[in-house]
Scaffold this motif. Structure first.
Motif, mmCIF file in Angstrom:
data_model
loop_
_atom_site.group_PDB
_atom_site.id
_atom_site.type_symbol
_atom_site.label_atom_id
_atom_site.label_comp_id
_atom_site.label_asym_id
_atom_site.label_seq_id
_atom_site.Cartn_x
_atom_site.Cartn_y
_atom_site.Cartn_z
ATOM 1 N N TYR A 1 1.056 -0.925 -0.039
ATOM 2 C CA TYR A 1 -0.161 0.092 0.035
ATOM 3 C C TYR A 1 0.738 1.043 -0.072
ATOM 4 C CZ TYR A 1 -3.761 3.307 1.417
ATOM 5 O OH TYR A 1 -4.080 4.426 1.546
ATOM 6 N N ASN A 2 1.717 1.583 0.692
ATOM 7 C CA ASN A 2 2.404 2.276 0.815
ATOM 8 C C ASN A 2 3.423 2.903 -0.687
ATOM 9 O OD1 ASN A 2 1.926 3.403 2.895
ATOM 10 N ND2 ASN A 2 3.779 1.854 4.258
ATOM 11 N N SER A 3 3.785 1.342 -0.951
ATOM 12 C CA SER A 3 4.351 1.619 -2.111
ATOM 13 C C SER A 3 3.904 2.233 -3.401
ATOM 14 C CB SER A 3 5.371 0.150 -2.870
ATOM 15 O OG SER A 3 5.410 0.044 -4.176
ATOM 16 N N GLN A 4 2.512 1.538 -2.970
ATOM 17 C CA GLN A 4 1.602 2.096 -4.418
ATOM 18 C C GLN A 4 1.044 3.689 -4.191
ATOM 19 O OE1 GLN A 4 0.556 0.322 -6.779
ATOM 20 N NE2 GLN A 4 -1.072 0.607 -7.686
ATOM 21 N N VAL A 5 0.726 4.152 -3.016
ATOM 22 C CA VAL A 5 0.821 5.309 -2.248
ATOM 23 C C VAL A 5 2.369 6.101 -3.305
ATOM 24 C CG1 VAL A 5 1.195 6.998 -0.749
ATOM 25 C CG2 VAL A 5 -0.601 5.245 -0.240
ATOM 26 N N GLU A 6 3.562 5.883 -3.138
ATOM 27 C CA GLU A 6 3.988 6.734 -3.631
ATOM 28 C C GLU A 6 4.374 6.795 -5.166
ATOM 29 O OE1 GLU A 6 8.726 5.666 -3.192
ATOM 30 O OE2 GLU A 6 8.461 5.331 -1.932
ATOM 31 N N THR A 7 3.928 5.625 -6.080
ATOM 32 C CA THR A 7 3.913 5.783 -6.906
ATOM 33 C C THR A 7 3.016 6.468 -7.665
ATOM 34 O OG1 THR A 7 4.146 3.140 -6.850
ATOM 35 C CG2 THR A 7 3.043 4.175 -8.902
ATOM 36 N N VAL A 8 1.752 6.697 -7.083
ATOM 37 C CA VAL A 8 0.112 7.490 -6.676
ATOM 38 C C VAL A 8 0.609 8.776 -7.118
ATOM 39 C CG1 VAL A 8 -1.582 8.726 -6.368
ATOM 40 C CG2 VAL A 8 -0.838 5.646 -7.145
ATOM 41 N N ASN A 9 1.609 9.107 -5.922
ATOM 42 C CA ASN A 9 2.369 10.328 -5.633
ATOM 43 C C ASN A 9 3.754 10.795 -6.871
ATOM 44 O OD1 ASN A 9 0.606 11.052 -3.668
ATOM 45 N ND2 ASN A 9 2.124 10.534 -1.982
ATOM 46 N N LYS A 10 4.142 10.712 -7.405
ATOM 47 C CA LYS A 10 5.436 10.085 -8.428
ATOM 48 C C LYS A 10 3.702 10.958 -9.612
ATOM 49 C CE LYS A 10 9.272 8.030 -7.060
ATOM 50 N NZ LYS A 10 9.963 7.137 -6.641
ATOM 51 N N LEU A 11 2.826 10.405 -10.051
ATOM 52 C CA LEU A 11 2.225 10.170 -11.242
ATOM 53 C C LEU A 11 1.887 11.769 -10.994
ATOM 54 C CD1 LEU A 11 1.312 6.527 -11.347
ATOM 55 C CD2 LEU A 11 2.464 7.557 -13.278
ATOM 56 N N ILE A 12 1.287 12.257 -9.527
ATOM 57 C CA ILE A 12 0.394 12.789 -9.632
ATOM 58 C C ILE A 12 1.797 14.638 -9.684
ATOM 59 C CG2 ILE A 12 -0.757 14.695 -7.911
ATOM 60 C CD1 ILE A 12 -1.955 12.301 -6.806
ATOM 61 N N GLU A 13 2.957 14.157 -9.501
ATOM 62 C CA GLU A 13 4.123 14.767 -9.568
ATOM 63 C C GLU A 13 3.857 15.123 -11.644
ATOM 64 O OE1 GLU A 13 8.572 15.850 -8.190
ATOM 65 O OE2 GLU A 13 7.470 14.305 -7.359
ATOM 66 N N GLU A 14 4.035 14.604 -11.599
ATOM 67 C CA GLU A 14 4.529 14.848 -13.252
ATOM 68 C C GLU A 14 3.098 14.771 -14.153
ATOM 69 O OE1 GLU A 14 6.554 10.731 -16.659
ATOM 70 O OE2 GLU A 14 5.964 10.374 -14.387
ATOM 71 N N TYR A 15 1.936 14.169 -13.480
ATOM 72 C CA TYR A 15 0.952 14.848 -14.509
ATOM 73 C C TYR A 15 1.205 16.659 -13.963
ATOM 74 C CZ TYR A 15 -3.987 16.213 -15.612
ATOM 75 O OH TYR A 15 -5.087 16.785 -15.549
#
Length: 320
Positions: free
Chosen positions: A285-299
């Motif tokens: 879950y924490n890893s997935q949160v990190e992935t989503v945060n990076k994607l949002i930053e990229e977006y």
């Protein structure tokens, strides 16, 4: 002698009658010659004409309107009436052409397309009525075969703004942005461009920049949605596991309180395995949160880049 005098008198009368007609028919040639007699185009203006493969006649129609590459304030002052719409150029009939100075290098070629587009407005303005009718028929037929959604939307936006300007704009749009045209129309445009494909290539070049940026945003948005859905699934799994662990913990406490040591010891290893599984889910879950945060930053970065593109072509006066 009397016949000679009559002949000269007739000739002079004919000349006087014909002179206004000749002057009218040659008015543009005379006017162009007068306005261009000392004209030396600025380097960038000459470059725009060369880059777009304007014929000598096309250049003449371009230069005679004293084209100017303008910054935002000058441009908006020179092209009033477009406060609600983004435009990149304007043609002042028989007087001037203004081209908005787009400095973003990602949009190289957009000034070329604008220059060619405005030059074609001057062409349309000068078309004799019979030729204009012929060309308008060709434009209507060509439009019926256009598949580009962007071109069709652009034409529709002009239709919404003012139906009276649609054909004039269509004359410029098809000439600068549509690659394949019927032969008769292609032949018509060859009066003004010796290689019209160059202009169309510039139009495609900067359109691709906007399309690629939007595709990047769409791709990132899709990934964010997918990963967020996976995140919700993991969150639900965590909550269910926590509930099971609480129940098992209470059962173990009960066994220990009742001195049921054998049962208690037998259940501990299973409980510990569940705790380890729970930790793995939390880590995922924490890893997935990190992935989503990076994607949002990229977006967000891509969204800023897209806004910069639109800002670069926004010729409207800036508001505080």
């Amino acid at each position: 002698m009397r016949y000679i005098n009559r002949f000269l008198s007739f000739g002079l009368t004919l000349l006087l009658l014909a002179a206004p007609v000749v002057l009218f028919l040659q008015r543009y040639e005379i006017m162009d010659w007068w306005r261009l007699r000392d004209y030396d185009p600025p380097a960038r203006i000459a470059e725009l004409a060369d880059n777009t493969a304007m014929t000598e006649y096309g250049k003449r129609l371009f230069f005679v309107h004293d084209p100017v590459l303008s910054e935002r304030d000058t441009f908006s002052a020179s092209c009033p009436g477009f406060e609600e719409t983004i435009i990149l150029g304007c043609y002042i009939p028989h007087r001037a052409i203004y081209i908005f100075n787009v400095e973003d290098e990602r949009l190289d070629g957009i000034e070329e397309v604008t220059a060619a587009h405005e030059m074609l407005h001057a062409v349309y303005d000068r078309l004799p009525s019979r030729e204009k009718t012929r060309v308008e028929d060709l434009l209507d037929k060509a439009l019926s075969e256009v598949k580009s959604e962007r071109v069709l939307k652009t034409v529709a936006s002009y239709e919404k703004r003012d139906p009276l300007i649609v054909t004039n704009e269509l004359h410029s749009i098809l000439g600068t942005e549509v690659e394949n045209l019927p032969n008769e129309l292609e032949e018509y445009y060859s009066q003004y461009f010796f290689d019209r494909g160059r202009v169309v290539a510039y139009a495609q070049q900067y359109e691709d920049v906007f399309v690629a940026q939007q595709q990047r945003l769409d791709e990132l948005q899709h990934k964010i949605t997918q990963n967020t859905e996976q995140l919700a699934g993991l969150r639900q799994e965590i909550e269910m596991t926590e509930s099971r662990l609480r129940d098992e913990s209470e059962r173990l406490d009960q066994l220990r309180s009742n001195n049921q040591t054998t049962q208690y010891n037998a259940a501990v290893s299973g409980y510990n395995a569940q705790v380890n599984a729970y930790k793995d889910i939390v880590n995922s879950y924490n890893s997935q949160v990190e992935t989503v945060n990076k994607l949002i930053e990229e977006y967000n970065k891509a969204a800023v880049q897209q806004k910069q593109l639109f800002d670069a072509i926004d010729s409207r006066p800036q508001t505080l």
